[in-house]
Design a protein around this motif. Structure first.
Motif, PDB file in Angstrom:
ATOM      1  N   PHE A  18       0.879  -1.174   0.000  1.00  0.00           N
ATOM      2  CA  PHE A  18       0.000   0.000   0.000  1.00  0.00           C
ATOM      3  C   PHE A  18       0.922   1.232   0.000  1.00  0.00           C
ATOM      4  CE2 PHE A  18      -4.391  -1.468  -0.047  1.00  0.00           C
ATOM      5  CZ  PHE A  18      -4.130  -2.817  -0.188  1.00  0.00           C
ATOM      6  N   ASN A  19       0.644   2.292   0.725  1.00  0.00           N
ATOM      7  CA  ASN A  19       1.473   3.509   0.581  1.00  0.00           C
ATOM      8  C   ASN A  19       2.683   3.479   1.509  1.00  0.00           C
ATOM      9  OD1 ASN A  19      -1.205   4.202  -0.590  1.00  0.00           O
ATOM     10  ND2 ASN A  19      -0.166   6.151  -0.926  1.00  0.00           N
ATOM     11  N   VAL A  20       3.843   3.407   0.916  1.00  0.00           N
ATOM     12  CA  VAL A  20       5.068   3.233   1.700  1.00  0.00           C
ATOM     13  C   VAL A  20       5.660   4.594   2.059  1.00  0.00           C
ATOM     14  CG1 VAL A  20       7.295   2.073   1.771  1.00  0.00           C
ATOM     15  CG2 VAL A  20       5.456   1.135   0.348  1.00  0.00           C
ATOM     16  N   PHE A  38       3.075  23.324  -0.735  1.00  0.00           N
ATOM     17  CA  PHE A  38       2.498  21.985  -0.801  1.00  0.00           C
ATOM     18  C   PHE A  38       1.045  22.060  -1.289  1.00  0.00           C
ATOM     19  CE2 PHE A  38      -0.159  18.855   1.418  1.00  0.00           C
ATOM     20  CZ  PHE A  38       0.179  17.778   0.623  1.00  0.00           C
ATOM     21  N   LYS A  39       0.714  21.131  -2.182  1.00  0.00           N
ATOM     22  CA  LYS A  39      -0.635  21.131  -2.777  1.00  0.00           C
ATOM     23  C   LYS A  39      -1.418  19.901  -2.336  1.00  0.00           C
ATOM     24  CE  LYS A  39       0.694  23.449  -7.091  1.00  0.00           C
ATOM     25  NZ  LYS A  39       2.098  23.751  -6.741  1.00  0.00           N
ATOM     26  N   ILE A  40      -2.625  20.114  -1.857  1.00  0.00           N
ATOM     27  CA  ILE A  40      -3.530  18.998  -1.560  1.00  0.00           C
ATOM     28  C   ILE A  40      -4.418  18.799  -2.796  1.00  0.00           C
ATOM     29  CG2 ILE A  40      -5.510  18.240  -0.174  1.00  0.00           C
ATOM     30  CD1 ILE A  40      -4.284  19.561   2.243  1.00  0.00           C
ATOM     31  N   PHE A  41      -4.392  17.576  -3.315  1.00  0.00           N
ATOM     32  CA  PHE A  41      -5.155  17.299  -4.537  1.00  0.00           C
ATOM     33  C   PHE A  41      -6.620  16.990  -4.209  1.00  0.00           C
ATOM     34  CE2 PHE A  41      -0.831  15.624  -6.113  1.00  0.00           C
ATOM     35  CZ  PHE A  41      -0.486  16.868  -6.627  1.00  0.00           C
ATOM     36  N   GLY A  42      -7.415  18.010  -4.026  1.00  0.00           N
ATOM     37  CA  GLY A  42      -8.861  17.845  -3.836  1.00  0.00           C
ATOM     38  C   GLY A  42      -9.261  17.718  -2.380  1.00  0.00           C
ATOM     39  N   THR A  80       6.645  12.660  -6.476  1.00  0.00           N
ATOM     40  CA  THR A  80       5.183  12.785  -6.628  1.00  0.00           C
ATOM     41  C   THR A  80       4.454  12.407  -5.338  1.00  0.00           C
ATOM     42  OG1 THR A  80       5.010  10.510  -7.401  1.00  0.00           O
ATOM     43  CG2 THR A  80       5.261  12.213  -9.093  1.00  0.00           C
ATOM     44  N   HIS A  81       5.173  11.798  -4.393  1.00  0.00           N
ATOM     45  CA  HIS A  81       4.492  11.224  -3.223  1.00  0.00           C
ATOM     46  C   HIS A  81       4.194  12.247  -2.128  1.00  0.00           C
ATOM     47  CE1 HIS A  81       6.281   7.430  -4.939  1.00  0.00           C
ATOM     48  NE2 HIS A  81       4.973   7.243  -4.961  1.00  0.00           N
ATOM     49  N   LEU A  82       3.186  11.900  -1.354  1.00  0.00           N
ATOM     50  CA  LEU A  82       2.638  12.844  -0.368  1.00  0.00           C
ATOM     51  C   LEU A  82       3.650  13.297   0.691  1.00  0.00           C
ATOM     52  CD1 LEU A  82       0.219  14.330   0.881  1.00  0.00           C
ATOM     53  CD2 LEU A  82      -0.335  12.231   2.112  1.00  0.00           C
ATOM     54  N   VAL A  83       4.204  12.341   1.450  1.00  0.00           N
ATOM     55  CA  VAL A  83       5.033  12.740   2.597  1.00  0.00           C
ATOM     56  C   VAL A  83       6.275  13.530   2.162  1.00  0.00           C
ATOM     57  CG1 VAL A  83       6.430  11.868   4.520  1.00  0.00           C
ATOM     58  CG2 VAL A  83       4.104  11.015   4.163  1.00  0.00           C
ATOM     59  N   PRO A  84       7.064  13.039   1.203  1.00  0.00           N
ATOM     60  CA  PRO A  84       8.232  13.842   0.805  1.00  0.00           C
ATOM     61  C   PRO A  84       7.844  15.204   0.237  1.00  0.00           C
ATOM     62  CG  PRO A  84       8.031  11.884  -0.580  1.00  0.00           C
ATOM     63  CD  PRO A  84       7.058  11.719   0.534  1.00  0.00           C
ATOM     64  N   ASN A  85       6.686  15.267  -0.432  1.00  0.00           N
ATOM     65  CA  ASN A  85       6.268  16.574  -0.960  1.00  0.00           C
ATOM     66  C   ASN A  85       5.926  17.556   0.158  1.00  0.00           C
ATOM     67  OD1 ASN A  85       6.770  16.175  -3.612  1.00  0.00           O
ATOM     68  ND2 ASN A  85       4.646  15.825  -4.224  1.00  0.00           N
ATOM     69  N   ILE A  86       5.273  17.083   1.193  1.00  0.00           N
ATOM     70  CA  ILE A  86       4.985  17.969   2.339  1.00  0.00           C
ATOM     71  C   ILE A  86       6.313  18.441   2.938  1.00  0.00           C
ATOM     72  CG2 ILE A  86       3.989  18.161   4.656  1.00  0.00           C
ATOM     73  CD1 ILE A  86       2.010  15.904   3.871  1.00  0.00           C
ATOM     74  N   THR A 112     -10.549  14.793   2.130  1.00  0.00           N
ATOM     75  CA  THR A 112      -9.328  14.416   1.397  1.00  0.00           C
ATOM     76  C   THR A 112      -9.194  12.888   1.350  1.00  0.00           C
ATOM     77  OG1 THR A 112      -7.900  14.558   3.378  1.00  0.00           O
ATOM     78  CG2 THR A 112      -8.169  16.570   2.060  1.00  0.00           C
ATOM     79  N   CYS A 113      -8.383  12.409   0.411  1.00  0.00           N
ATOM     80  CA  CYS A 113      -8.269  10.955   0.177  1.00  0.00           C
ATOM     81  C   CYS A 113      -7.683  10.225   1.384  1.00  0.00           C
ATOM     82  CB  CYS A 113      -7.331  10.690  -0.996  1.00  0.00           C
ATOM     83  SG  CYS A 113      -8.013  11.090  -2.576  1.00  0.00           S
ATOM     84  N   ILE A 114      -8.103   8.998   1.517  1.00  0.00           N
ATOM     85  CA  ILE A 114      -7.603   8.160   2.615  1.00  0.00           C
ATOM     86  C   ILE A 114      -6.736   7.036   2.042  1.00  0.00           C
ATOM     87  CG2 ILE A 114      -8.337   6.516   4.402  1.00  0.00           C
ATOM     88  CD1 ILE A 114     -10.722   8.402   4.883  1.00  0.00           C
ATOM     89  N   ARG A 115      -5.577   6.838   2.680  1.00  0.00           N
ATOM     90  CA  ARG A 115      -4.655   5.786   2.268  1.00  0.00           C
ATOM     91  C   ARG A 115      -4.166   5.024   3.496  1.00  0.00           C
ATOM     92  NH1 ARG A 115      -6.496   7.017  -1.724  1.00  0.00           N
ATOM     93  NH2 ARG A 115      -5.596   7.697  -3.687  1.00  0.00           N
ATOM     94  N   ASP A 116      -3.524   3.898   3.231  1.00  0.00           N
ATOM     95  CA  ASP A 116      -2.959   3.056   4.281  1.00  0.00           C
ATOM     96  C   ASP A 116      -1.445   3.229   4.211  1.00  0.00           C
ATOM     97  OD1 ASP A 116      -1.897   0.849   5.650  1.00  0.00           O
ATOM     98  OD2 ASP A 116      -3.697  -0.345   5.274  1.00  0.00           O
ATOM     99  N   LYS A 121      -8.443  17.858  -8.056  1.00  0.00           N
ATOM    100  CA  LYS A 121      -8.199  16.431  -7.816  1.00  0.00           C
ATOM    101  C   LYS A 121      -7.191  15.909  -8.841  1.00  0.00           C
ATOM    102  CE  LYS A 121     -12.693  15.126  -6.045  1.00  0.00           C
ATOM    103  NZ  LYS A 121     -14.026  14.687  -6.355  1.00  0.00           N
ATOM    104  N   ARG A 122      -6.383  14.930  -8.442  1.00  0.00           N
ATOM    105  CA  ARG A 122      -5.469  14.292  -9.387  1.00  0.00           C
ATOM    106  C   ARG A 122      -6.236  13.164 -10.071  1.00  0.00           C
ATOM    107  NH1 ARG A 122       0.131  12.082  -6.892  1.00  0.00           N
ATOM    108  NH2 ARG A 122      -1.247  10.436  -6.162  1.00  0.00           N
ATOM    109  N   LEU A 123      -6.081  13.058 -11.370  1.00  0.00           N
ATOM    110  CA  LEU A 123      -6.808  12.044 -12.122  1.00  0.00           C
ATOM    111  C   LEU A 123      -6.452  10.639 -11.633  1.00  0.00           C
ATOM    112  CD1 LEU A 123      -8.486  13.394 -14.328  1.00  0.00           C
ATOM    113  CD2 LEU A 123      -7.008  12.303 -16.026  1.00  0.00           C
ATOM    114  N   GLY A 124      -7.449   9.802 -11.443  1.00  0.00           N
ATOM    115  CA  GLY A 124      -7.181   8.394 -11.125  1.00  0.00           C
ATOM    116  C   GLY A 124      -6.915   8.121  -9.656  1.00  0.00           C
ATOM    117  N   ASP A 125      -7.098   9.106  -8.768  1.00  0.00           N
ATOM    118  CA  ASP A 125      -6.922   8.857  -7.333  1.00  0.00           C
ATOM    119  C   ASP A 125      -8.203   8.291  -6.736  1.00  0.00           C
ATOM    120  OD1 ASP A 125      -4.335   9.546  -6.625  1.00  0.00           O
ATOM    121  OD2 ASP A 125      -4.797  11.641  -6.203  1.00  0.00           O
ATOM    122  N   PRO A 126      -8.210   7.012  -6.297  1.00  0.00           N
ATOM    123  CA  PRO A 126      -9.400   6.511  -5.603  1.00  0.00           C
ATOM    124  C   PRO A 126      -9.549   7.243  -4.265  1.00  0.00           C
ATOM    125  CG  PRO A 126      -7.760   4.764  -5.929  1.00  0.00           C
ATOM    126  CD  PRO A 126      -7.128   6.030  -6.357  1.00  0.00           C
TER     127      PRO A 126
END
Ligand code: UFG
Length: 336
Positions: free
Chosen positions: A175-177, A211-215, A194-200, A224-228, A287-292
């Protein structure tokens, strides 16, 4: 000897480090350095002088065959791959040739040399848009981008190689490493990132990058999107366990690697503010295209069968990632 492909990259290097400090220090790294870094390989060799490094490309069958001729390999841990979802949509050909053809060359070399055990980095992206949550290993696999397709195709190739040649594979669906080595020896170093944590975290060092939040209008608790988010060191522990599993049971299998806890982009952002102890600027963009909207693992199988136990909290992971970012930022400044 263990062959680790792609160990100049983020997860591969952390695993080479983990294997080195555990009982598998006899390692050969194979990497084309297209996205990985020679500095990372040198750091690993400094920590474990037994590590051999071959710069080579899996797309070139001869280059990977030579590794098997040169060294007595017992098992392969296969990370080498292109892994940017967006890039895979724009340039699928690159992804199919690199990930699929590259892996087929690797598998053929293995079979030719009677090396019949491989641990493979698969991904939650093979599931596509979730039909139910949490996602277990039996969830239908319908990837929605070429990156996910390449990983799913490889899983199928591995099934066929098992039937035909008795090649046994453990596929780990990440999942999200996030996170980094606790002593900042290795960590996440993508270009572009492109990843969340390093971008923040990068936005803390670069005043010109906000830093940009995609949607923020997803149907979730805070929009906002939820990940594991799973820690990279915990993830590497699972690779060691997967290798032991292969050696003990000689069986093809598949395991999800996630914490079974969902966190939103805003929650990760807030933890990052706590870790860095500063107020981080951000903006909400499209929103970023294709983000569940939500991806969440059921990882009970890895816990019960492999006896895997993710230990680190998200705070710990982001703290390690922040220390790593600081050291990377200093290193890059010094080399400019
Ligand atoms: N996000 C932002 N801003 C950013 C970066 C990300 O808001 O600058 C958001 C994304 O929209 C998403 C979440 O943070 O909601 C996580 O995004 P990441 O890019 O960090 O990770 P992904 O979930 O897109 O992708 C990860 C792996 C892929 C894998 C996928 C499996 O990086 O390789 O999980 O679903 F395919």
């Amino acid at each position: 000897m263990i062959l680790i492909t792609g160990a100049a990259g983020y997860i591969g290097s952390q695993c080479a480090l983990n294997f080195s400090i555990n009982k598998y220090d006899d390692i050969v790294i194979f990497d084309n350095l297209s996205t990985g870094h020679i500095e990372t390989v040198k750091k690993l060799q400094e920590i474990n002088p037994k590590i051999q490094f071959i710069k080579g490309d899996l797309k070139n069958k001869e280059e990977i065959s030579n590794v098997f001729n040169q060294y007595k390999i017992d098992a392969v841990i296969h990370f080498a791959a292109l892994s940017q979802v967006g890039e895979s949509v724009i340039n699928p050909s690159l992804y199919y040739s690199n990930n699929v053809i590259g892996t087929i060359n690797l598998l053929n070399s293995m079979v030719e040399n009677n090396v019949l055990k491989i641990v493979f980095s698969s991904t939650a992206a093979t599931y596509g848009e979730p039909e139910y949550i949490p996602i277990d290993e039996n969830h239908p696999q319908n990837p929605i981008n070429p990156y996910g397709n390449t990983k799913l195709i490889i899983e199928k190739v591995m099934d066929d190689f098992d039937k035909a040649y008795n090649l046994k594979s453990v596929r780990l669906r990440y999942f999200n490493v996030i996170g980094a080595d606790e002593q900042t020896r290795v960590g996440e170093w993508h270009n572009p990132e492109t990843h969340l944590v390093p971008n923040i975290l990068k936005s803390v060092f670069k005043n010109d990058v906000k830093f940009k939040i995609f949607g923020d209008d997803y149907d979730t608790k805070d929009g906002t999107c939820i990940r594991d988010y799973v820690d990279v060191i915990d993830l590497c522990d699972a690779h060691l366990l997967a290798l032991e599993y292969l050696k003990k049971y000689n069986k093809t299998d598949v395991f999800n690697l996630g914490t079974q806890e969902g966190q939103s982009v805003k929650e990760i952002f807030n933890i990052s503010q706590d870790v860095t102890n500063q107020k981080i600027e951000y903006e909400i963009v499209e929103k970023r295209l294709g983000d569940p909207k939500i991806l969440l693992a059921n990882s009970l199988k890895a816990r019960s069968v492999l006896n895997w136990q993710p230990k680190r909290t998200t705070f710990d992971s982001i703290k390690n990632a922040f220390e790593w970012e600081k050291s990377l930022n200093d290193k890059l400044k010094a080399s400019n």
